[in-house]
Design a protein around this motif. Structure first.
Motif, PDB file in Angstrom:
ATOM      1  N   HIS A 174       0.830  -1.221  -0.080  1.00 28.55           N
ATOM      2  CA  HIS A 174      -0.121  -0.159  -0.192  1.00 28.55           C
ATOM      3  C   HIS A 174       0.812   0.978  -0.040  1.00 28.55           C
ATOM      4  O   HIS A 174       1.673   1.293   0.868  1.00 28.55           O
ATOM      5  CB  HIS A 174      -0.947  -0.037   1.253  1.00 28.55           C
ATOM      6  CG  HIS A 174      -1.974   1.083   1.571  1.00 28.55           C
ATOM      7  ND1 HIS A 174      -2.980   1.156   2.486  1.00 28.55           N
ATOM      8  CD2 HIS A 174      -2.066   2.108   0.827  1.00 28.55           C
ATOM      9  CE1 HIS A 174      -3.462   2.126   2.542  1.00 28.55           C
ATOM     10  NE2 HIS A 174      -3.162   2.929   1.244  1.00 28.55           N
ATOM     11  N   ALA A 200       1.809   0.082 -13.385  1.00 28.68           N
ATOM     12  CA  ALA A 200       1.439  -1.259 -12.626  1.00 28.68           C
ATOM     13  C   ALA A 200       1.008  -2.111 -13.469  1.00 28.68           C
ATOM     14  O   ALA A 200       1.236  -3.333 -13.583  1.00 28.68           O
ATOM     15  CB  ALA A 200       0.577  -0.932 -11.385  1.00 28.68           C
ATOM     16  N   LYS A 237       0.803  -6.110 -12.421  1.00 24.85           N
ATOM     17  CA  LYS A 237      -0.075  -5.922 -11.241  1.00 24.85           C
ATOM     18  C   LYS A 237      -1.156  -4.914 -11.549  1.00 24.85           C
ATOM     19  O   LYS A 237      -1.440  -4.160 -12.412  1.00 24.85           O
ATOM     20  CB  LYS A 237       1.100  -5.088 -10.384  1.00 24.85           C
ATOM     21  CG  LYS A 237       2.308  -5.772  -9.988  1.00 24.85           C
ATOM     22  CD  LYS A 237       3.338  -5.050  -9.361  1.00 24.85           C
ATOM     23  CE  LYS A 237       4.691  -5.747  -9.002  1.00 24.85           C
ATOM     24  NZ  LYS A 237       4.735  -7.315  -8.522  1.00 24.85           N
ATOM     25  N   TYR A 283      -3.597  -2.298  -9.587  1.00 23.82           N
ATOM     26  CA  TYR A 283      -3.738  -1.428  -8.799  1.00 23.82           C
ATOM     27  C   TYR A 283      -4.891  -0.757  -8.930  1.00 23.82           C
ATOM     28  O   TYR A 283      -5.396  -0.416  -9.998  1.00 23.82           O
ATOM     29  CB  TYR A 283      -2.524  -0.608  -8.556  1.00 23.82           C
ATOM     30  CG  TYR A 283      -1.350  -1.235  -7.524  1.00 23.82           C
ATOM     31  CD1 TYR A 283      -1.271  -0.633  -6.220  1.00 23.82           C
ATOM     32  CD2 TYR A 283      -0.470  -1.987  -8.177  1.00 23.82           C
ATOM     33  CE1 TYR A 283      -0.328  -1.088  -5.424  1.00 23.82           C
ATOM     34  CE2 TYR A 283       0.532  -2.364  -7.397  1.00 23.82           C
ATOM     35  CZ  TYR A 283       0.782  -2.273  -6.035  1.00 23.82           C
ATOM     36  OH  TYR A 283       1.475  -2.814  -5.327  1.00 23.82           O
ATOM     37  N   PHE A 301      -2.859   4.093  -3.044  1.00 24.62           N
ATOM     38  CA  PHE A 301      -2.781   2.998  -4.128  1.00 24.62           C
ATOM     39  C   PHE A 301      -2.992   1.569  -3.210  1.00 24.62           C
ATOM     40  O   PHE A 301      -2.161   1.312  -2.513  1.00 24.62           O
ATOM     41  CB  PHE A 301      -1.551   3.177  -4.939  1.00 24.62           C
ATOM     42  CG  PHE A 301      -1.611   4.399  -5.915  1.00 24.62           C
ATOM     43  CD1 PHE A 301      -1.660   4.511  -7.136  1.00 24.62           C
ATOM     44  CD2 PHE A 301      -1.054   5.586  -5.119  1.00 24.62           C
ATOM     45  CE1 PHE A 301      -1.765   5.469  -7.823  1.00 24.62           C
ATOM     46  CE2 PHE A 301      -1.215   6.699  -5.770  1.00 24.62           C
ATOM     47  CZ  PHE A 301      -1.412   6.793  -7.426  1.00 24.62           C
ATOM     48  N   GLU A 328      -3.122  -2.662  -4.148  1.00 24.31           N
ATOM     49  CA  GLU A 328      -3.190  -3.770  -5.027  1.00 24.31           C
ATOM     50  C   GLU A 328      -4.509  -4.711  -4.852  1.00 24.31           C
ATOM     51  O   GLU A 328      -4.756  -5.076  -3.623  1.00 24.31           O
ATOM     52  CB  GLU A 328      -1.933  -4.580  -5.075  1.00 24.31           C
ATOM     53  CG  GLU A 328      -1.719  -5.489  -6.156  1.00 24.31           C
ATOM     54  CD  GLU A 328      -0.276  -5.981  -6.138  1.00 24.31           C
ATOM     55  OE1 GLU A 328       0.165  -6.864  -7.193  1.00 24.31           O
ATOM     56  OE2 GLU A 328       0.443  -5.911  -5.166  1.00 24.31           O
TER      57      GLU A 328
END
Length: 345
Positions: free
Chosen positions: A117, A147, A152, A154, A175, A177
């Motif tokens: 985070h 990302a 990933k 987010y 932010f 995930e």
């Protein structure tokens, strides 16, 4: 000055280093799912929130603020944790917006319930009551795109105003995930069948005012200039709707309106707020709701509190801290304006 891609690639190692050094505190939690109003809500149980440790407990950065947090804790400039110089192990890097010259620090959340985070924080002090500017949106989406390019997923959120669940007065965008299909509310937004593209819409199945804009497809290589053109006018249109909604709300608290912002690569969500906290009738526990609650991710401190939240109904809680929707009235008003402009009677 680092690039957005450098920030994303550095997150795992910086997170591990910050945790092992003792500069970052991780609070274990368990997530359960709760089906309600067409959404599979995530309720995160973090029992560490019951205890009073030597270090401060997570505040709104983790999705819930302590009810006994004083206003002076929130607004004291002298204790601003987001002012440089930064704690080295929490400082991932810096970003600069070339168009505006605005500079940002990227910081790991010191009190972490969700790994990796992080926060996008203005270097120069700006109040959390100020709206997102074009450069804020551009830097946010450059990080979201970086990302995605790194495989990933987010999303970003911003708590604006005193009743939004913001825990610090220094402007910061957060932010988190999540799974590939995004936060729970995003699944509802994706399912919305729009008659007209390029205009704000509302998720009518939820019992609180909300304003959503579906973004055009964003390429990983989008330039800052392209992003600003795509992002800022939709954000302004949603902000106008938030202000219009508040004006329709009887007995709305005086002062600058509060609202939550949820940003994904497919949608922008803005939700006007009336109150910061909600007291559960069953347990008497006070929940402080920020953007994560409206994203579909809520936090509780005990199993009994989780049961009380489910019994109360999540929709009731969010309506309690939100505002009644007047979207149909607003859409009708827009239609009348369009008719006036075209001379249609």
């Amino acid at each position: 000055m680092t690039q957005a891609s450098d920030i994303i690639s550095a997150l795992p190692s910086r997170y591990e280093a910050a945790q092992s050094s003792g500069d970052l505190f991780f609070y274990p939690s368990e997530v359960s799912k709760h089906e309600e109003i067409e959404i599979e809500w995530e309720i995160r149980l973090c029992e560490a929130l019951q205890k009073k440790p030597v270090v401060p407990l997570p505040t709104g950065e983790a999705g819930i603020a302590l009810s006994d947090q004083s206003d002076s804790d929130k607004t004291s400039k002298s204790s601003d944790p987001f002012a440089p110089p930064y704690v080295p192990n929490l400082h991932v890097g810096d970003l600069r917006d070339e168009s505006s010259g605005a500079e940002y620090g990227i910081l790991l959340n010191k009190y972490s319930v969700v790994p990796h985070h992080f926060l996008l924080v203005t270097k120069e002090f700006m109040p959390q009551t100020s709206p997102l500017m074009p450069h804020d949106l551009v830097q946010t989406y450059l990080l979201l795109l970086a990302a995605r390019k790194a495989h990933k997923n987010y999303f970003a959120f911003y708590n604006c105003g005193s009743n939004s669940g913001a825990s610090q007065n220094h402007k910061h965008i957060q932010f988190i995930e999540v799974e590939d299909n995004g936060p729970p509310i995003e699944r509802l937004a994706k399912a919305a069948n729009l008659e007209v593209s390029g205009k704000p819409f509302s998720l009518s199945s939820v019992p609180y005012a909300n304003h959503v804009f579906r973004l055009p497809t964003l390429s990983n290589g989008a330039s800052p200039e392209q992003l600003e053109q795509v992002l800022f006018l939709p954000f302004l249109s949603l902000l106008d709707l938030v202000i219009s909604t508040v004006r329709h709300a009887p007995d709305y608290p005086p002062g600058t309106p509060s609202y939550n912002v949820i940003l994904t690569l497919e949608h922008m969500h803005l939700i006007p707020r009336r109150w910061e906290t909600y007291t559960l009738r069953e347990s008497g526990a006070t929940l402080s709701i920020n953007s994560l609650g409206f994203a579909g991710m809520l936090m509780v401190k005990s199993e009994s509190e989780r049961q009380a939240l489910e019994q109360e109904k999540i929709g009731t809680v969010l309506r309690g801290v939100g505002v009644e929707s007047v979207h149909d009235l607003q859409v009708a008003g827009t239609s009348m304006e369009a008719m006036d402009e075209t001379g249609t009677s």
